[in-house]
Motif scaffolding. Structure first.
Motif, short mmCIF file in Angstrom:
data_model
loop_
_atom_site.label_atom_id
_atom_site.label_comp_id
_atom_site.label_asym_id
_atom_site.label_seq_id
_atom_site.Cartn_x
_atom_site.Cartn_y
_atom_site.Cartn_z
N THR A 441 0.85 -1.19 0.00
CA THR A 441 0.00 0.00 0.00
C THR A 441 0.89 1.24 0.00
OG1 THR A 441 -1.73 -1.18 1.20
CG2 THR A 441 -1.85 1.23 1.19
N GLU A 442 0.56 2.19 -0.87
CA GLU A 442 1.33 3.41 -0.99
C GLU A 442 0.38 4.61 -1.02
OE1 GLU A 442 4.59 3.70 -1.16
OE2 GLU A 442 5.26 1.65 -1.54
N GLU A 443 0.85 5.73 -0.47
CA GLU A 443 0.13 6.99 -0.62
C GLU A 443 0.85 7.79 -1.69
OE1 GLU A 443 -0.58 9.22 2.88
OE2 GLU A 443 -1.82 7.69 3.84
N LEU A 444 0.14 8.05 -2.82
CA LEU A 444 0.74 8.68 -3.98
C LEU A 444 -0.09 9.88 -4.42
CD1 LEU A 444 1.44 5.42 -6.02
CD2 LEU A 444 3.10 6.68 -4.66
N GLN A 445 0.42 10.58 -5.42
CA GLN A 445 -0.29 11.69 -6.03
C GLN A 445 -0.78 11.23 -7.41
OE1 GLN A 445 -0.99 14.82 -4.93
NE2 GLN A 445 -0.09 14.45 -2.92
N ALA A 446 -2.11 11.08 -7.54
CA ALA A 446 -2.68 10.68 -8.82
C ALA A 446 -2.65 11.87 -9.78
CB ALA A 446 -4.10 10.17 -8.64
N THR A 448 -4.37 13.34 -13.05
CA THR A 448 -5.53 13.21 -13.90
C THR A 448 -5.19 13.57 -15.34
OG1 THR A 448 -6.27 15.47 -13.53
CG2 THR A 448 -6.97 13.81 -11.93
N LYS A 449 -6.18 13.40 -16.21
CA LYS A 449 -5.98 13.72 -17.63
C LYS A 449 -5.67 15.19 -17.83
CE LYS A 449 -8.22 13.14 -22.13
NZ LYS A 449 -9.45 12.69 -22.82
N THR A 450 -6.24 16.03 -16.96
CA THR A 450 -6.02 17.48 -17.07
C THR A 450 -4.75 17.93 -16.38
OG1 THR A 450 -7.37 17.86 -15.09
CG2 THR A 450 -8.50 17.90 -17.23
N GLY A 451 -4.02 17.01 -15.72
CA GLY A 451 -2.78 17.36 -15.04
C GLY A 451 -2.96 17.70 -13.57
N MET A 452 -4.17 17.61 -13.04
CA MET A 452 -4.41 17.92 -11.64
C MET A 452 -3.90 16.77 -10.78
SD MET A 452 -7.98 19.00 -9.79
CE MET A 452 -8.74 17.42 -10.11
N LEU A 453 -3.33 17.11 -9.60
CA LEU A 453 -2.80 16.12 -8.67
C LEU A 453 -3.82 15.88 -7.57
CD1 LEU A 453 0.91 17.29 -8.33
CD2 LEU A 453 -0.03 15.54 -9.82
N ILE A 454 -4.10 14.61 -7.30
CA ILE A 454 -5.06 14.22 -6.27
C ILE A 454 -4.38 13.23 -5.35
CG2 ILE A 454 -7.29 13.14 -5.81
CD1 ILE A 454 -8.18 13.98 -8.58
N PRO A 455 -4.35 13.49 -4.04
CA PRO A 455 -3.76 12.51 -3.12
C PRO A 455 -4.63 11.25 -3.06
CG PRO A 455 -4.76 14.31 -1.89
CD PRO A 455 -4.83 14.70 -3.32
N CYS A 475 -5.12 -3.19 -8.59
CA CYS A 475 -4.84 -1.94 -7.88
C CYS A 475 -6.15 -1.32 -7.44
CB CYS A 475 -4.08 -0.97 -8.79
SG CYS A 475 -2.60 -1.65 -9.54
N MET A 476 -6.27 -1.04 -6.15
CA MET A 476 -7.42 -0.33 -5.59
C MET A 476 -6.96 1.07 -5.24
SD MET A 476 -9.84 -2.66 -5.58
CE MET A 476 -11.04 -2.03 -4.42
N VAL A 477 -7.54 2.08 -5.92
CA VAL A 477 -7.13 3.48 -5.75
C VAL A 477 -8.26 4.23 -5.06
CG1 VAL A 477 -6.26 5.53 -6.90
CG2 VAL A 477 -5.78 3.27 -7.87
N ARG A 478 -7.98 4.81 -3.91
CA ARG A 478 -9.00 5.57 -3.14
C ARG A 478 -8.56 7.02 -3.03
NH1 ARG A 478 -11.43 3.17 2.29
NH2 ARG A 478 -12.45 1.94 0.65
N ASP A 479 -9.49 7.91 -3.31
CA ASP A 479 -9.24 9.35 -3.19
C ASP A 479 -9.25 9.72 -1.71
OD1 ASP A 479 -9.12 12.05 -3.28
OD2 ASP A 479 -10.85 12.34 -4.59
#
Length: 741
Positions: A441-446, A448-455, A475-479
């Motif tokens: 499990t890792e905490e990353l910065q997603a 998006t297609k528009t270039g926005m970063l989401i933890p 992979c299970m990705v949770r905002d």
């Protein structure tokens, strides 16, 4: 249980089905037999023709190689040199070379070529009157040069007369015959092909002589027989029908050995294979009575050319297929056809049962697939699947919403081609997952297609089958952006509370210092202030209680618990203050308040810790060991670093003592070797300073005196002791951490 009438109806139905099946099998077998006969005849015809083509190709290749070799010899300088020397009184006018010298050079070429090519048995230069002037033969694998006494006159030989009629540049291939010596057939029998070219005078009108090379025909025969399928039987004959090759060696070379064996005598032609195969006939071996399918083809020796003519004999290829093989294959295919028809009838019933079973399984699998698809599609978390090739295989609706990429654009794409997470090393991740097959499990910065970063919080889990091999990664990705916002807000509240408490404590401490001399006169004021602080702390306790109710994660609970401890400490402090204010003690109590205030600090992460004021909270400075550099080289694997450090410490003292021994003995070469080895180990473990000192010792071992070398060693020894101390402290700390865990 079926009733009796129903039972008989079932029995009758299956009986009729069996009878119908037997009838169908019988009719189809009759029809299939005709097809099998045609197929077997076609296969036999194809095999015979294929064998002939293989034999033709081999004969062409072998005779072509012989042709090139003779033409090469014909073009060598000694051949033309012999002619010029003989025309000018024994001396070549071009370079003054004598006739015997040209003769010796050509003999040398003949010997060299015969040593190089095993299939060459004799090379000769024969004058126009038939007398041999150069003869090189091979006997028992040894190349021999014939003397003048051994030279023969070949004017009565057929091949000599044929070559005498050729124009300049033409080539002659003789029939394959037995090698002769002094007019008699050589023993053991050795079939040869004689290839010759005429040698003309400079006027190109009169023939000077001939170049004749004998080639071992056994090589050609062996090449043909070894290249054919085992079921095919090759027979090679001359145009007159004399056997060149036959499995029964007694029949070979009947004309030369004066026997009656020949193709026309030993094989009687019967009927053709069929109307559509007029080139294949049944033949009967008159000697054994066996019957064979036979096709024949006449093949010339040599490769035709537009530049010169080739006068060659022909080899007739007779390709035979035994009647036993033909009938055995016919019987085998016929039986197989009958078994196939019978098996097909039985298989129809089996296939019906299998189809029903398969349909039931597919319905079940389809239901499970729909169920899994519904679970994945309905998940609030983004679900991403990767196969073992690194391509996206699952991309649910939540992933589309989170990253902004539609599934139609992502599925089948390699993960390395799409940046989903910032500063994420796909290669290292992929290698780690393949090696460990353990979830992570890792905490990353997603991204998006528009270039926005989401933890986001990402859980990687290998998809492992029952047999233990992985087929992909889920992979299970949770905002966790809202969670991070709550966490930041809580941290802000804690920091504000810390500032308020710190400021309040500072004010109280200052007031206490100013009025300590008038403590008794200000008891009421102090009591009032203490009660006021108690009320504020009660408010804090109440606020923490509300926060406890709203906390959603264990981390928040731990933070609030530490804040509660902090509040209790302050409450106890206020209680002590009230007790002191009520007493009649006259001593200042500044130390108590200062020590209490210094013991309570809030960390940068929002937690409270009891840390001495003089301690900065950072790990002790490392002087000789770059631990972070060593950890980076080991891919941040702390356990691996600890293990390597322990191994280094185990042998460190022994290596130092050995180096000290060499230094004191002033064994310069030993000092250089030992310091070089220790330098490499020190650099690998991250001890750059120690490695630098060891490098100086290595450089100075051979070009400094003993006193300077001792000084270099002393400086290294101090740094080495510091390094071992730092490493020992690190290992002990790791051991303590493991014990506490």
């Amino acid at each position: 249980m079926l009733k009796l009438a129903q039972y008989w109806r079932v029995v009758s139905f299956f009986s009729l089905l069996v009878v119908a099946g037997i009838s169908v099998i019988f009719l189809l077998s009759r029809y299939q037999h005709t097809q099998v006969v045609a197929n077997v005849e076609d296969a036999s015809h194809g095999d015979l023709k294929a064998g002939v083509r293989v034999a033709e190709r081999i004969i062409s290749d072998v005779s072509g190689e012989q042709q090139r070799l003779v033409r090469f010899l014909y073009g060598t300088p000694p051949v033309s040199g012999l002619v010029r020397a003989s025309e000018h009184g024994g001396t070549d006018p071009l370079d003054g070379t004598e006739f015997p010298q040209w003769q010796q050079r050509l003999q040398t070429i003949f010997i060299s070529m015969m040593q190089q090519y095993n299939f060459v048995t004799r090379m000769r230069v024969i004058l126009a009157d038939g007398q041999e002037i150069i003869t090189v033969t091979k006997k028992g694998g040894q190349v021999q040069l014939a003397t003048a006494e051994d030279s023969m006159n070949q004017s009565n030989q057929d091949y000599f007369r044929e070559i005498s009629q050729l124009a300049q540049g033409d080539m002659y291939f003789s029939e394959i015959g037995l090698s002769r010596e002094a007019g008699h057939i050589r023993l053991p029998y050795q079939p040869v092909i004689r290839v010759g070219m005429p040698i003309y005078h400079a006027d190109e009108q009169h023939q000077y002589g001939q170049l004749v090379v004998d080639f071992d025909a056994q090589q050609l025969v062996q090449s043909v027989t070894s290249a054919l399928r085992k079921r095919l039987i090759p027979i090679l004959t001359t145009e007159s029908g004399s056997f060149i090759y036959h499995a029964d060696q007694i029949r070979q070379f009947g004309r030369e050995l004066h026997s009656s064996h020949s193709w026309e005598h030993d094989y009687q032609k019967d009927s053709p294979l069929g109307d559509i195969y007029p080139d294949v006939y049944w033949y009967t071996d008159t000697q054994t009575g066996d019957r064979y399918l036979v096709t024949s083809e006449s093949v010339p020796l040599g490769i035709p050319s537009h530049q010169f003519r080739i006068h060659s004999s022909r080899i007739v290829i007779h390709m035979l297929l035994s009647e036993q093989f033909h009938h055995a294959e016919l019987l085998e295919r016929d039986n197989f056809s009958r078994a196939t028809i019978a098996g097909a009838t039985i298989s129809v019933l089996v296939l019906i049962a299998i189809a029903a079973f398969t349909f039931r399984i597919r319905m079940r699998l389809g239901y499970l697939e729909e169920q899994n698809r519904a679970i994945i599609s309905g998940s609030v978390d983004a679900v991403i699947g990767l196969d073992m090739a690194g391509r996206f295989s699952i991309w649910n609706e939540a992933a589309e919403k989170l990253f902004g990429y539609p599934a139609s654009k992502v599925l089948g794409t390699k993960a390395s081609q799409l940046t989903l997470f910032e500063d994420f090393d796909y290669l290292q991740f992929w290698l780690r997952m393949k090696a460990d097959l353990q979830p992570m499990t890792e905490e990353l910065q997603a991204v998006t297609k528009t270039g926005m970063l989401i933890p986001v919080s990402v859980s990687f889990s290998p998809i492992v089958m029952d047999k233990g091999y992985a087929v992909g990664i889920a992979c299970m990705v949770r905002d966790i952006g809202q969670y991070k916002a709550y966490q930041a807000e809580l941290l802000k509240l804690i920091q504000g509370l810390e500032e308020r408490v710190t400021e309040r404590s500072r004010v109280l401490t200052q007031e206490y210092k100013q009025e300590v001399e008038a403590l008794k006169q200000q008891q009421k004021t102090v009591t009032y202030l203490g009660n006021e602080m108690k009320l504020r702390l009660d408010d804090v306790q109440e606020t923490l209680g509300l926060c406890h109710q709203e906390a959603s994660t264990p981390r928040q609970q731990r933070l609030l618990d530490k804040l509660g401890q902090y509040s209790q400490t302050l409450t106890q402090f206020v209680h002590d203050l009230l007790c002191l204010s009520a007493s009649e003690a006259s001593e200042p109590e500044e130390i108590l308040m200062e020590s209490s205030a210094s013991k309570i600090q809030v960390g940068s992460n929002g937690t409270t810790e009891n840390i001495p004021q003089q301690d900065s909270g950072e790990p002790p400075e490392l002087i000789c060991w770059n631990r972070s550099g060593a950890l980076s080289r080991m891919m941040n694997n702390e356990a691996l670093l600890e293990q390597i450090t322990q191994m280094y410490l185990e042998s460190a003292q022994e290596k130092q003592e050995l180096l000290q021994h060499y230094v004191h003995k002033h064994d310069q070469e030993a000092v250089r070797r030992q310091s070089h080895a220790m330098k490499g180990l020190a650099a690998d473990i991250g001890a750059e300073i120690v490695a630098e000192y060891l490098g100086e010792i290595e450089q100075g071992a051979l070009n400094t005196d003993h006193a300077d070398l001792l000084a270099l060693y002393e400086r290294f020894s101090d740094a080495y002791k510091q390094l071992l101390s730092e490493m020992t402290g690190y290992v002990h700390g790791q051991t303590a951490d493991h014990s506490s865990s």
